[in-house]
Every structure is written in structure tokens, then in C-alpha cells.
Write a protein that holds these residues in place. Structure first.
Motif, PDB file in Angstrom:
ATOM      1  N   CYS A 160       0.842  -1.194   0.000  1.00 39.08           N
ATOM      2  CA  CYS A 160       0.000   0.000   0.000  1.00 39.08           C
ATOM      3  C   CYS A 160       0.871   1.236   0.000  1.00 39.08           C
ATOM      4  O   CYS A 160       2.056   1.185   0.339  1.00 39.08           O
ATOM      5  N   ILE A 161       0.273   2.347  -0.424  1.00 38.02           N
ATOM      6  CA  ILE A 161       0.967   3.619  -0.499  1.00 38.02           C
ATOM      7  C   ILE A 161       0.039   4.698   0.010  1.00 38.02           C
ATOM      8  O   ILE A 161      -1.158   4.701  -0.280  1.00 38.02           O
ATOM      9  N   SER A 162       0.597   5.613   0.793  1.00 38.06           N
ATOM     10  CA  SER A 162      -0.210   6.689   1.345  1.00 38.06           C
ATOM     11  C   SER A 162      -0.523   7.731   0.276  1.00 38.06           C
ATOM     12  O   SER A 162       0.125   7.771  -0.783  1.00 38.06           O
ATOM     13  N   SER A 163      -1.476   8.596   0.569  1.00 38.54           N
ATOM     14  CA  SER A 163      -1.859   9.595  -0.416  1.00 38.54           C
ATOM     15  C   SER A 163      -0.726  10.571  -0.703  1.00 38.54           C
ATOM     16  O   SER A 163      -0.591  11.059  -1.822  1.00 38.54           O
ATOM     17  N   SER A 164       0.119  10.841   0.275  1.00 32.98           N
ATOM     18  CA  SER A 164       1.250  11.747   0.074  1.00 32.98           C
ATOM     19  C   SER A 164       2.477  11.044  -0.481  1.00 32.98           C
ATOM     20  O   SER A 164       3.488  11.683  -0.757  1.00 32.98           O
ATOM     21  N   GLU A 165       2.383   9.725  -0.631  1.00 35.74           N
ATOM     22  CA  GLU A 165       3.494   8.875  -1.088  1.00 35.74           C
ATOM     23  C   GLU A 165       4.600   8.762  -0.042  1.00 35.74           C
ATOM     24  O   GLU A 165       5.638   8.158  -0.325  1.00 35.74           O
ATOM     25  N   ALA A 166       4.391   9.334   1.145  1.00 31.47           N
ATOM     26  CA  ALA A 166       5.437   9.283   2.178  1.00 31.47           C
ATOM     27  C   ALA A 166       5.601   7.891   2.777  1.00 31.47           C
ATOM     28  O   ALA A 166       6.679   7.560   3.272  1.00 31.47           O
ATOM     29  N   ALA A 167       4.545   7.114   2.761  1.00 32.23           N
ATOM     30  CA  ALA A 167       4.594   5.791   3.384  1.00 32.23           C
ATOM     31  C   ALA A 167       4.273   4.705   2.376  1.00 32.23           C
ATOM     32  O   ALA A 167       3.363   4.849   1.550  1.00 32.23           O
ATOM     33  N   ARG A 168       5.022   3.630   2.436  1.00 35.51           N
ATOM     34  CA  ARG A 168       4.780   2.439   1.627  1.00 35.51           C
ATOM     35  C   ARG A 168       4.929   1.228   2.535  1.00 35.51           C
ATOM     36  O   ARG A 168       5.785   1.205   3.422  1.00 35.51           O
ATOM     37  N   GLU A 169       4.114   0.228   2.289  1.00 31.14           N
ATOM     38  CA  GLU A 169       4.193  -0.999   3.062  1.00 31.14           C
ATOM     39  C   GLU A 169       4.158  -2.170   2.087  1.00 31.14           C
ATOM     40  O   GLU A 169       3.454  -2.126   1.072  1.00 31.14           O
ATOM     41  N   TYR A 170       4.934  -3.212   2.406  1.00 29.19           N
ATOM     42  CA  TYR A 170       4.993  -4.401   1.559  1.00 29.19           C
ATOM     43  C   TYR A 170       4.840  -5.655   2.421  1.00 29.19           C
ATOM     44  O   TYR A 170       5.360  -5.727   3.528  1.00 29.19           O
ATOM     45  N   ALA A 171       4.176  -6.644   1.869  1.00 26.81           N
ATOM     46  CA  ALA A 171       4.156  -7.954   2.504  1.00 26.81           C
ATOM     47  C   ALA A 171       5.550  -8.565   2.404  1.00 26.81           C
ATOM     48  O   ALA A 171       6.280  -8.320   1.441  1.00 26.81           O
ATOM     49  N   ASP A 172       5.903  -9.362   3.393  1.00 27.78           N
ATOM     50  CA  ASP A 172       7.232  -9.999   3.391  1.00 27.78           C
ATOM     51  C   ASP A 172       7.459 -10.824   2.129  1.00 27.78           C
ATOM     52  O   ASP A 172       8.582 -10.908   1.625  1.00 27.78           O
ATOM     53  N   SER A 173       6.395 -11.412   1.627  1.00 25.99           N
ATOM     54  CA  SER A 173       6.509 -12.306   0.467  1.00 25.99           C
ATOM     55  C   SER A 173       6.889 -11.574  -0.823  1.00 25.99           C
ATOM     56  O   SER A 173       7.300 -12.220  -1.789  1.00 25.99           O
ATOM     57  N   VAL A 174       6.751 -10.247  -0.851  1.00 20.08           N
ATOM     58  CA  VAL A 174       7.043  -9.511  -2.085  1.00 20.08           C
ATOM     59  C   VAL A 174       8.141  -8.469  -1.912  1.00 20.08           C
ATOM     60  O   VAL A 174       8.537  -7.825  -2.887  1.00 20.08           O
ATOM     61  N   LYS A 175       8.641  -8.300  -0.706  1.00 17.40           N
ATOM     62  CA  LYS A 175       9.690  -7.304  -0.483  1.00 17.40           C
ATOM     63  C   LYS A 175      10.901  -7.579  -1.356  1.00 17.40           C
ATOM     64  O   LYS A 175      11.354  -8.712  -1.472  1.00 17.40           O
ATOM     65  N   GLY A 176      11.417  -6.522  -1.956  1.00 20.16           N
ATOM     66  CA  GLY A 176      12.577  -6.654  -2.829  1.00 20.16           C
ATOM     67  C   GLY A 176      12.230  -7.044  -4.253  1.00 20.16           C
ATOM     68  O   GLY A 176      13.093  -6.988  -5.139  1.00 20.16           O
TER      69      GLY A 176
END
Length: 124
Positions: A50-66
Motif C-alpha cells: 500500500c501507499i499513502s496519499s502523500s506517497e510518504a509511506a509504503r508498506e509491503y508484505a514480506d513475500s514480495v519485499k525486494g
């Protein structure tokens, strides 16, 4: 009420790449955090990124990181998927949520508006 439309799903070989797009429209769409989720028949839906509206924050599931990268250009959110694996096969959905902060996003909450999904198949 927001509308979300995904595109970009396809059949790709293992190790290949795809870029999914999610176009968000509606009142103040730019203030919503956007998440990507995926689901395989018979399994629970999984949060991918997911990505925040300001693009300041991003989150990734462990299975897709990198391997996966989320980005945003105003009201279009992209999910660049590299080094794809057969276990990435699923229907991918994007969803929107108005968070209290424009700099926050989390996959662990309910998202209120959803797209119709796009099929990604990774197979040789």
C-alpha cells in the motif's frame, strides 16, 4: 463513492515482470491511501502493498519485499512486479481507504472501495 479500475494482468513466465495499474476516480480521490491485495480461490485475501496519499509511506508484505514496487502518479497507482514466481499467481485487486494522515498507510485495516480485479498468472 470512489471507482477503481485495475489493468495489466497477464500470463508471464517465472522470473518475468508485470506492471499493474489502478486508476482511482471520484471525490477527493487524491486523499486516499491505495492498497494492492491478491486472492487465490479457496484462500484468504492477502495484502500485498500500500501507499499513502502523500506517497510518504509504503508498506509491503514480506513475500514480495525486494521484488515488488508500489508507486503513485496522482490518481493512478502502479505495482511493478519483478522476479515473478508461480506463487504470485492470483487475482490482484486495488482498494482505497481514507486514512487520518496523508502520510500513513496500512494493509492491516479494512479498505472501503475495491476494484474488480485483474488476473496474474505466472507459469511456464
Amino acid at each position: 463513492q470512489l471507482q477503481l479500475v485495475e489493468s495489466g494482468g497477464d500470463l508471464v513466465q517465472p522470473g518475468g515482470s508485470l506492471r499493474l495499474s489502478c486508476v482511482v476516480s471520484g471525490f477527493r480521490a487524491e486523499y486516499y491511501g491505495i492498497g494492492w491485495f491478491r486472492q487465490v480461490p479457496g484462500k484468504e485475501r492477502e495484502g500485498v502493498s500500500c501507499i499513502s496519499s502523500s506517497e510518504a509511506a509504503r508498506e509491503y508484505a514480506d513475500s514480495v519485499k525486494g521484488r515488488f514496487t508500489i508507486s503513485r502518479d496522482k490518481n493512478t497507482v502502479y505495482l511493478q512486479m519483478n522476479s515473478l514466481k508461480p506463487e504470485d499467481t492470483a487475482v490482484y485487486y486495488c482498494a482505497a481507504k481514507r486514512f487520518a494522515s496523508t502520510g500513513f498507510c496500512s494493509l492491516g485495516v479494512d479498505f472501503g472501495s475495491w476494484g474488480q480485479g485483474t488476473q496474474v498468472t505466472v507459469s511456464s
